[in-house]
Design an enzyme around this catalytic site. Structure first.
Site, PDB file in Angstrom:
ATOM      1  N   ARG A  21     -20.289  33.597  -3.812  1.00 40.90           N
ATOM      2  CA  ARG A  21     -21.525  33.791  -4.440  1.00 40.90           C
ATOM      3  C   ARG A  21     -22.581  33.684  -3.478  1.00 40.90           C
ATOM      4  NH1 ARG A  21     -20.907  33.618 -10.263  1.00 40.90           N
ATOM      5  NH2 ARG A  21     -19.304  34.992 -10.600  1.00 40.90           N
ATOM      6  N   ARG A  25     -28.378  33.723  -7.376  1.00 41.04           N
ATOM      7  CA  ARG A  25     -29.397  33.338  -8.291  1.00 41.04           C
ATOM      8  C   ARG A  25     -30.088  31.763  -7.527  1.00 41.04           C
ATOM      9  NH1 ARG A  25     -26.664  34.064 -13.902  1.00 41.04           N
ATOM     10  NH2 ARG A  25     -25.269  33.166 -12.673  1.00 41.04           N
ATOM     11  N   ARG A  34     -33.809  40.728  -8.858  1.00 42.86           N
ATOM     12  CA  ARG A  34     -33.075  40.718  -9.978  1.00 42.86           C
ATOM     13  C   ARG A  34     -34.404  41.083 -11.103  1.00 42.86           C
ATOM     14  NH1 ARG A  34     -31.208  40.384 -14.099  1.00 42.86           N
ATOM     15  NH2 ARG A  34     -29.477  39.153 -14.916  1.00 42.86           N
ATOM     16  N   ASP A  70     -18.928  43.004  -8.860  1.00 40.35           N
ATOM     17  CA  ASP A  70     -18.434  42.229  -9.683  1.00 40.35           C
ATOM     18  C   ASP A  70     -16.791  42.545  -9.880  1.00 40.35           C
ATOM     19  OD1 ASP A  70     -19.260  39.861 -11.386  1.00 40.35           O
ATOM     20  OD2 ASP A  70     -17.583  41.015 -12.465  1.00 40.35           O
ATOM     21  N   TYR A 145      -9.940  38.692 -18.738  1.00 42.78           N
ATOM     22  CA  TYR A 145     -11.209  39.198 -19.042  1.00 42.78           C
ATOM     23  C   TYR A 145     -10.802  40.185 -20.010  1.00 42.78           C
ATOM     24  CZ  TYR A 145     -14.050  36.419 -16.068  1.00 42.78           C
ATOM     25  OH  TYR A 145     -14.522  35.390 -15.403  1.00 42.78           O
TER      26      TYR A 145
HETATM   27  O1  CP3 Z   1     -20.023  36.370  -3.684  1.00 39.41           O
HETATM   28  C1  CP3 Z   1     -20.982  36.997  -3.611  1.00 39.41           C
HETATM   29  O2  CP3 Z   1     -22.123  36.966  -3.366  1.00 39.41           O
HETATM   30  C2  CP3 Z   1     -20.635  38.602  -3.852  1.00 39.41           C
HETATM   31  C3  CP3 Z   1     -21.028  39.051  -5.469  1.00 39.41           C
HETATM   32  C4  CP3 Z   1     -20.206  38.590  -6.662  1.00 39.41           C
HETATM   33  C5  CP3 Z   1     -20.588  38.560  -7.762  1.00 39.41           C
HETATM   34  N1  CP3 Z   1     -19.510  38.175  -8.633  1.00 39.41           N
HETATM   35  C6  CP3 Z   1     -21.689  38.530  -7.926  1.00 39.41           C
HETATM   36  C7  CP3 Z   1     -22.258  37.972  -9.535  1.00 39.41           C
HETATM   37  C8  CP3 Z   1     -18.667  38.360  -6.416  1.00 39.41           C
HETATM   38  C9  CP3 Z   1     -17.620  38.359  -5.306  1.00 39.41           C
HETATM   39  C10 CP3 Z   1     -18.074  38.102  -7.928  1.00 39.41           C
HETATM   40  C11 CP3 Z   1     -16.996  37.810  -8.288  1.00 39.41           C
HETATM   41  C12 CP3 Z   1     -16.607  37.385  -9.661  1.00 39.41           C
HETATM   42  N2  CP3 Z   1     -17.406  37.881 -10.836  1.00 39.41           N
HETATM   43  C13 CP3 Z   1     -15.603  36.604  -9.998  1.00 39.41           C
HETATM   44  C14 CP3 Z   1     -14.793  35.812  -9.072  1.00 39.41           C
HETATM   45  C15 CP3 Z   1     -15.364  34.854  -8.138  1.00 39.41           C
HETATM   46  C16 CP3 Z   1     -15.204  33.192  -8.970  1.00 39.41           C
HETATM   47  O3  CP3 Z   1     -16.583  33.037  -9.250  1.00 39.41           O
HETATM   48  O4  CP3 Z   1     -14.313  32.985  -9.192  1.00 39.41           O
HETATM   49  C17 CP3 Z   1     -15.558  36.199 -11.346  1.00 39.41           C
HETATM   50  C18 CP3 Z   1     -14.719  35.233 -12.135  1.00 39.41           C
HETATM   51  C19 CP3 Z   1     -16.621  37.169 -11.815  1.00 39.41           C
HETATM   52  C20 CP3 Z   1     -16.983  37.327 -13.238  1.00 39.41           C
HETATM   53  C21 CP3 Z   1     -18.604  36.802 -13.472  1.00 39.41           C
HETATM   54  N3  CP3 Z   1     -19.637  37.660 -13.178  1.00 39.41           N
HETATM   55  C22 CP3 Z   1     -18.978  35.805 -14.146  1.00 39.41           C
HETATM   56  C23 CP3 Z   1     -18.039  34.723 -14.669  1.00 39.41           C
HETATM   57  C24 CP3 Z   1     -20.450  35.902 -14.231  1.00 39.41           C
HETATM   58  C25 CP3 Z   1     -21.454  35.188 -14.917  1.00 39.41           C
HETATM   59  C26 CP3 Z   1     -21.776  33.923 -13.934  1.00 39.41           C
HETATM   60  C27 CP3 Z   1     -23.115  33.202 -14.296  1.00 39.41           C
HETATM   61  O5  CP3 Z   1     -23.244  32.318 -13.540  1.00 39.41           O
HETATM   62  O6  CP3 Z   1     -23.840  33.546 -15.214  1.00 39.41           O
HETATM   63  C28 CP3 Z   1     -20.627  37.087 -13.602  1.00 39.41           C
HETATM   64  C29 CP3 Z   1     -22.124  37.628 -13.148  1.00 39.41           C
HETATM   65  C30 CP3 Z   1     -22.276  37.477 -11.941  1.00 39.41           C
HETATM   66  N4  CP3 Z   1     -21.523  37.992 -10.757  1.00 39.41           N
HETATM   67  C31 CP3 Z   1     -23.761  37.179 -11.158  1.00 39.41           C
HETATM   68  C32 CP3 Z   1     -23.653  37.358 -10.000  1.00 39.41           C
HETATM   69  C33 CP3 Z   1     -24.656  37.403  -8.706  1.00 39.41           C
HETATM   70  C34 CP3 Z   1     -24.746  36.743 -11.877  1.00 39.41           C
HETATM   71  C35 CP3 Z   1     -25.525  37.898 -12.827  1.00 39.41           C
HETATM   72  C36 CP3 Z   1     -26.875  37.706 -12.613  1.00 39.41           C
HETATM   73  O7  CP3 Z   1     -27.627  37.851 -11.619  1.00 39.41           O
HETATM   74  O8  CP3 Z   1     -27.554  37.599 -13.866  1.00 39.41           O
END
Ligand code: CP3
Length: 339
Positions: A21, A25, A34, A70, A145
């Protein structure tokens, strides 16, 4: 590339580092980008996804970029509605045999060409010594999911299907695996130098159930995606119950979460297996001096493995002070230096 060499167990000048990640943010420039688009729109627009991917690379001396996307993007391509509020929500979850049968096996180029476009843009913009990582969710994690309709604490809908109709649950895992293999292969063709398979919720299973369901599905993806010189990383969040079985996934690198100390993890997984991890991401909420100390400890432990890529044990928290990532990267490169 230092990152690729470490993944393949080759000699390196110092320990490579990237952060799960890392595009997100906690970075003010990400929050500014964003403001102009919602998260899903950013994923769908290659110029925005490429920009978000490159933001942390400009600020820090990270050894690898991970494509901004994602794990639910291919789920959308399989025909499900996916929303981010900002947590993922899938309003029509998969619960029945008919629901599973209705899933599509998408062509990665026509359904998710925007991901491939973003990868080629980033690869073209990155220096030659920096790696680009593509990724997908592991079948079990994506199934949670799809069945739950979003995130979950106990995964009771997914586990109900698993225990009531294991055949149907296995069919779903196989459908996801079959969609994931061409998706990851297309990412490599578009410029990814390595791929990571995220089993973020695999640790919610009992060890026997992980071995019976999640492991064969992950192995099916990994074995079909692996090619020479392109490392595959399998990250399991919650390795504690199954560390001894992780080498059997067949990945080049096993990602380790922070609930097991890296030294114990290497002993249990086997020192011949390159590993990635595993500082508690919450340590970055502490002072920079502590970040440096803890990072150096993880680097020292990593020397026992055939290869070590430094990372956090899960995604970086949005409250993280950005300057602590500078301290982290410097500390890893300093502590990992080979004479
Ligand atoms: O790692 C990186 O920088 C690359 C981008 C990336 C995102 N999601 C961006 C994201 C990667 C590799 C993921 C993978 C992902 N997505 C996983 C596996 C990694 C882990 O954390 O175990 C999972 C479980 C998801 C599902 C997901 N997507 C969730 C649970 C959420 C909400 C998280 C939150 O903190 O609100 C997301 C949204 C998401 N994916 C964001 C980002 C930058 C936040 C969205 C926003 O900007 O509002």
């Amino acid at each position: 590339m230092r990152f690729i060499d470490a993944c393949l167990g080759r000699p390196v000048d110092t320990t490579p580092v990237w952060v799960m990640r890392q595009a997100g943010r906690y970075l003010p420039e990400y929050r500014a980008l964003r403001e102009t688009a919602d998260f899903l729109a950013m994923c769908h627009r290659p110029e925005l996804a490429a920009e978000a991917t490159l933001q942390p690379m400009r600020r820090y001396d990270l050894d690898a970029a991970i494509i901004f996307s994602d794990i639910l993007i291919p789920v959308e391509a399989m025909g499900m509605t996916v929303e981010f509020v900002p947590e993922p929500r899938l309003p029509k979850p998969v619960r029945t045999r008919e629901d599973v049968a209705a899933l599509r096996e998408p062509d990665p180029h026509s359904a998710t060409g925007f991901v491939m476009d973003a990868l080629s843009r980033v690869r073209a913009a990155l220096p030659a010594d920096k790696a680009l990582i593509g990724f997908a969710g592991a079948p079990f994690t994506l199934a949670t999911y799809m069945i739950e309709g979003g995130g979950s604490r106990e995964f009771l809908n997914a586990k109900s299907m698993m225990y009531n109709d294991p055949g149907l649950f296995r069919d779903l895992l196989a459908r996801i695996a079959d969609a994931t293999v061409p998706y990851l292969a297309a990412q490599v063709d578009a410029g990814a130098n390595a791929v990571q398979v995220f089993d973020s919720w695999g640790g919610a299973l009992s060890p026997d159930d992980w071995r019976a369901f999640a492991l064969p599905a992950a192995r099916s993806v990994v074995s079909r995606v692996r090619r020479p010189g392109v490392p595959v990383i399998y990250f399991l969040n919650g390795i504690g119950g199954v560390a001894e079985d992780l080498a059997s996934v067949g990945a080049d690198v096993v990602g380790v979460d922070f609930r097991t100390s890296l030294g114990d993890a290497i002993r249990r997984i086997g020192p011949a297996q390159p590993v990635q991890g595993n500082l508690d991401p919450a340590a970055l909420l502490g002072p920079a001096g502590l970040v440096r100390e803890r990072a150096a400890e993880v680097v020292a432990a990593g020397r026992a493995a055939a290869g070590h890529v430094f990372n956090l044990g899960h995604g970086i928290h949005r409250q993280t002070p950005p300057e602590n990532v500078t301290a982290l990267v410097d500390a890893v490169h300093a502590a990992g230096r080979r004479l």
